[in-house]
Design an enzyme around this catalytic site. Structure first.
Site, PDB file in Angstrom:
ATOM      1  N   CYS A 146       0.706  -1.170   0.036  1.00 55.19           N
ATOM      2  CA  CYS A 146       0.201   0.027  -0.159  1.00 55.19           C
ATOM      3  C   CYS A 146       0.864   1.066   0.015  1.00 55.19           C
ATOM      4  O   CYS A 146       1.769   1.257   0.656  1.00 55.19           O
ATOM      5  CB  CYS A 146      -0.891   0.168   1.153  1.00 55.19           C
ATOM      6  SG  CYS A 146      -2.103  -1.120   1.322  1.00 55.19           S
TER       7      CYS A 146
ATOM      8  N   ARG B  54     -12.052   0.864  -7.204  1.00 57.16           N
ATOM      9  CA  ARG B  54     -11.821   0.567  -5.834  1.00 57.16           C
ATOM     10  C   ARG B  54     -11.203   1.722  -5.201  1.00 57.16           C
ATOM     11  O   ARG B  54     -11.098   1.903  -3.726  1.00 57.16           O
ATOM     12  CB  ARG B  54     -10.493  -0.605  -5.712  1.00 57.16           C
ATOM     13  CG  ARG B  54     -10.272  -1.328  -4.490  1.00 57.16           C
ATOM     14  CD  ARG B  54      -9.316  -2.268  -4.669  1.00 57.16           C
ATOM     15  NE  ARG B  54      -9.157  -3.186  -3.497  1.00 57.16           N
ATOM     16  CZ  ARG B  54      -8.663  -2.777  -2.334  1.00 57.16           C
ATOM     17  NH1 ARG B  54      -7.791  -1.824  -2.407  1.00 57.16           N
ATOM     18  NH2 ARG B  54      -8.603  -3.354  -1.185  1.00 57.16           N
TER      19      ARG B  54
HETATM   20  P1  XMP Z   1      -0.721  -7.049   3.207  1.00 55.51           P
HETATM   21  O1  XMP Z   1      -0.117  -6.339   4.211  1.00 55.51           O
HETATM   22  O2  XMP Z   1      -1.137  -8.340   3.344  1.00 55.51           O
HETATM   23  O3  XMP Z   1      -2.191  -6.322   2.761  1.00 55.51           O
HETATM   24  O4  XMP Z   1       0.032  -6.974   1.719  1.00 55.51           O
HETATM   25  C1  XMP Z   1      -2.987  -6.738   1.954  1.00 55.51           C
HETATM   26  C2  XMP Z   1      -4.134  -5.737   1.963  1.00 55.51           C
HETATM   27  O5  XMP Z   1      -3.797  -4.457   1.407  1.00 55.51           O
HETATM   28  C3  XMP Z   1      -5.169  -3.861   0.660  1.00 55.51           C
HETATM   29  N1  XMP Z   1      -4.548  -3.276  -0.581  1.00 55.51           N
HETATM   30  C4  XMP Z   1      -4.009  -2.000  -1.050  1.00 55.51           C
HETATM   31  N2  XMP Z   1      -4.096  -1.063  -0.353  1.00 55.51           N
HETATM   32  N3  XMP Z   1      -2.880   0.236  -2.043  1.00 55.51           N
HETATM   33  C5  XMP Z   1      -3.715  -0.097  -0.700  1.00 55.51           C
HETATM   34  O6  XMP Z   1      -3.660   1.223   0.022  1.00 55.51           O
HETATM   35  C6  XMP Z   1      -3.383  -0.997  -2.891  1.00 55.51           C
HETATM   36  O7  XMP Z   1      -2.794  -1.025  -3.839  1.00 55.51           O
HETATM   37  C7  XMP Z   1      -3.708  -2.183  -2.187  1.00 55.51           C
HETATM   38  N4  XMP Z   1      -3.890  -3.592  -2.867  1.00 55.51           N
HETATM   39  C8  XMP Z   1      -4.469  -4.178  -1.676  1.00 55.51           C
HETATM   40  C9  XMP Z   1      -6.270  -4.834   0.594  1.00 55.51           C
HETATM   41  O8  XMP Z   1      -7.058  -4.429   1.510  1.00 55.51           O
HETATM   42  C10 XMP Z   1      -5.484  -6.197   1.054  1.00 55.51           C
HETATM   43  O9  XMP Z   1      -6.190  -7.323   1.647  1.00 55.51           O
END
Ligand code: XMP
Length: 489
Positions: free
Chosen positions: A315, A414
Site C-alpha cells: 500500500c 476501488r
Molecule cells: P498485506 O499487508 O497483506 O495487505 O500486503 C493486503 C491488503 O492491502 C489492501 N490493498 C491495498 N491497499 N493500496 C492500498 O492502499 C493497494 O494498492 C492495495 N492493494 C491491496 C487490501 O485490503 C489487502 O487485503
C-alpha cells in the site's frame, strides 16, 4: 482489552499498530491441545480464522479452493470481467462436493482414444459409459486401458469397461455411499434413477483428506468473491451477477474506503438484488462503523466489516494521501463499535501482518478473522509464475492500486475515481520470495496464533479478545527484537 489500550487507540493522539503493542502474558490453565482457534463470520464457521486477500496476485480459484480446503477462506479478486468471476466461483463451488453433478460421460460405441483424450482434457481418472437410451451401461477408468499401445487407436471402450456397474439411489446418505464403496472395493459410484445418470460419488470426495474444510450446508466449499459497490449498468451484467450469486456464499464489497454515501447506496441496491451474504469494507474508525451499524438500515445479509486502511505491504495510500487507519488501530476502533451496537457482526482485520505474532495481536484487540495478501502472494497456489532473481525463486505481488494493476478497467472504482486516480498510484508492485505450498504458510501462522494464545492464557478466540494488551515504548520495541549480536540486526 484493557481500558488503558482502548483509551490510547481511541485518543486522536496515538494511532497504534502491531509493533506498538504487546499482549501481556496470562495464566494458562488448560492443555495445549485444547486450544480452539476456530472463529465465526455470520453463520459460517472457520476452523482457521485466516483469509487470503482479494488481489489478482493472491486469490484466484486455485488459492480460494486450497484456503477453503484447509479451513480458512480465499476471497476471489475482482480485477477481471464478471464472466471470468463466474468461471472462478463455479470452479470453487464444484471443487469438492459430496456429489458431482456434471459427470463426464462417453457413449458406449466410443473408441479408447476418445476416452483417453476426454479423461486427459478434464483431468479425471474415470468416465461413465452410457448407451443409446442415455442409461448407464459401464464405467471406464484409467486402469482399464490396455497396456498394448497399438490397441489404443483401434480398441473400443465397450470391450474394456466394467459392465456390472454398482450404483446408488439419489437420496442415499454419505454413510450409505461410504458403505457401498467399501463393500464393493470400488472408487466410483454412479447415482442412478431408472438407469439414468443423476450424479457421481467418488471415494476421493467422500473421504476428504481435508477434515477442517470450510463448507456450506450441502458439503461444498465456501466461496467468497470481491465485488464493486457499483450496481451493474445493464441488464446483461445484472443477469451475470445473479448467476454468480448462485455459486457465492459471501460477497466482499471491495473498496479502499467504504465510508462513502455513494458506495453505501450502491451496496444497498446490490443487497436487494442478490441473496448471498455481504462483508463491507474497508473502514478504519469507530465513527464509520457506528454509522454503518446504526444509520444505514442494511438487510440481514450484512454479516461483517473489514478494516484497515494503508497498512498493507504493497500500500502507498497513506504516503500518497496522508490519510490512513493502520490495521490494529482500525480493529480496536471498530471492535468497540460492534460491541456497542451489534455484536453479531464479524470483524476482519485486513493487511499489514508481517509476522505470525501479529495475528494474536489483531485478535486480542477484537478481530474475529484476519486477512493477508503478503503471506500468500509467494505461494504456489497464487496466480502468476515463479521467476528467478539472483538465484532466488520469486513471484510478483502487486497492490490493486498500483499502476500495473490499474491498467485494467475493472479495479478503478476501488479507489477515488477521476483523472487523479490514473496518475496517483496507491499501491506498488514488487517481487516476494516463493514460499511453496499455502499449507506450510498456514501451519506457521496457526502456530503463531496458538502459541500467542497459550502465553496469553486464552483457550479460544473469544477468550483471546479479553487478553490484556499494552502500548510498548520505543526502547521496548527495540529490545523485543534480537539485539546486541554481531550486527545482523
Ligand atoms: P498485506 O499487508 O497483506 O495487505 O500486503 C493486503 C491488503 O492491502 C489492501 N490493498 C491495498 N491497499 N493500496 C492500498 O492502499 C493497494 O494498492 C492495495 N492493494 C491491496 C487490501 O485490503 C489487502 O487485503
Amino acid at each position: 482489552m484493557t481500558d488503558y489500550f482502548r483509551k490510547k487507540v481511541h485518543s486522536d493522539e496515538i494511532i497504534a499498530t502491531f509493533d506498538d503493542m504487546l499482549i501481556i502474558p496470562g495464566y494458562t490453565n488448560f492443555d495445549i491441545d485444547k486450544i480452539d482457534i476456530s472463529s465465526k463470520l455470520g453463520k459460517y464457521e472457520f476452523h482457521v480464522p485466516i483469509i487470503s486477500s482479494a488481489m489478482d496476485t493472491v486469490t484466484a480459484e486455485e488459492m480460494a479452493i486450497k484456503m477453503a480446503l484447509l479451513g480458512g477462506l480465499g476471497v476471489l479478486h475482482r480485477n477481471c470481467s464478471l464472466q471470468k468471476q463466474l468461471e472462478m466461483v463455479r470452479k470453487v463451488k464444484r471443487a469438492r462436493s459430496f456429489v458431482i453433478d456434471d459427470v463426464a460421460t462417453i457413449k458406449v460405441d466410443a473408441k479408447l482414444a476418445e476416452a483417453k483424450m476426454r479423461m486427459e482434457k478434464d483431468g479425471i481418472s474415470g468416465i461413465v459409459v452410457i448407451n443409446d437410451e442415455n442409461k448407464v451401461c459401464g464405467i471406464f477408468t484409467k486402469r482399464d486401458f490396455p497396456y498394448k499401445e497399438e490397441i489404443m487407436n483401434t480398441g473400443d471402450v465397450k470391450d474394456y469397461m466394467t459392465k456390472n456397474v454398482v450404483s446408488i439411489d439419489p437420496g442415499a446418505s454419505r454413510e450409505e455411499a461410504l458403505e457401498m464403496l467399501f463393500q464393493h472395493r470400488i472408487e466410483k459410484l454412479p447415482i442412478t434413477e431408472n438407469g439414468h445418470l443423476k450424479g457421481l460419488i467418488t471415494t476421493k470426495d467422500l473421504k476428504p483428506e481435508f477434515p477442517l474444510a470450510s463448507k456450506d450446508e450441502e458439503g461444498r466449499l465456501l466461496c467468497a468473491l470481491a465485488l464493486s459497490p457499483k450496481f451493474p449498468e445493464n441488464i446483461s451484467s445484472l443477469k451475470l451477477l445473479k448467476e454468480i450469486d448462485h455459486y457465492t456464499d459471501i460477497f466482499f464489497i471491495d473498496v479502499a474506503a467504504f465510508y462513502k454515501d455513494v458506495d453505501i447506496r450502491g451496496t444497498k441496491n446490490l443487497m436487494e438484488s442478490l441473496e448471498s451474504d455481504f462483508v463491507l469494507g474497508n473502514i478504519g474508525t469507530y465513527e464509520a462503523a457506528e454509522f454503518l451499524l446504526t444509520k444505514c438500515d442494511f438487510s440481514e445479509q450484512f454479516i461483517g466489516l473489514k478494516v484497515g486502511m494503508g497498512s498493507g505491504s504493497i500500500c502507498s495510500t497513506s504516503i500518497q494521501t496522508g490519510v490512513g487507519a493502520p490495521t490494529l488501530y482500525a480493529t480496536a476502533q471498530v471492535a468497540d463499535a460492534i460491541a456497542d451496537y451489534n455484536p453479531k457482526i464479524g470483524l476482519i482485520a485486513d493487511g499489514g501482518f508481517k509476522n505470525p505474532g501479529d495475528l494474536p495481536k489483531a485478535i486480542a484487540v477484537g478481530a474475529d478473522l484476519i486477512m493477508s495478501g503478503h503471506f500468500f502472494a509467494g505461494c504456489e497456489e497464487s496466480p502468476g509464475y515463479v521467476d528467478t532473481i539472483q538465484g532466488r525463486k520469486v513471484k510478483v505481488y502487486r497492490g490493486m492500486g498500483s499502476k500495473e494493476a490499474r491498467t485494467s478497467e475493472f479495479i478503478l472504482d476501488r479507489y477515488i475515481e477521476g483523472e487523479s486516480s490514473k496518475t496517483l498510484p496507491e499501491g506498488v508492485s514488487d517481487y516476494v520470495p516463493f514460499v511453496g505450498s499455502v499449507s506450510g504458510v498456514l501451519s506457521t501462522l496457526k502456530e503463531g496464533l496458538r502459541n500467542g494464545m497459550i502465553y496469553a492464557g486464552a483457550n479460544n478466540i473469544s477468550n483471546m479478545k479479553k487478553a490484556k494488551v499494552g502500548i510498548i515504548s520505543n526502547a521496548g520495541q527495540i529490545e523485543q527484537r534480537p539485539h546486541d549480536l554481531m550486527g545482523r540486526y
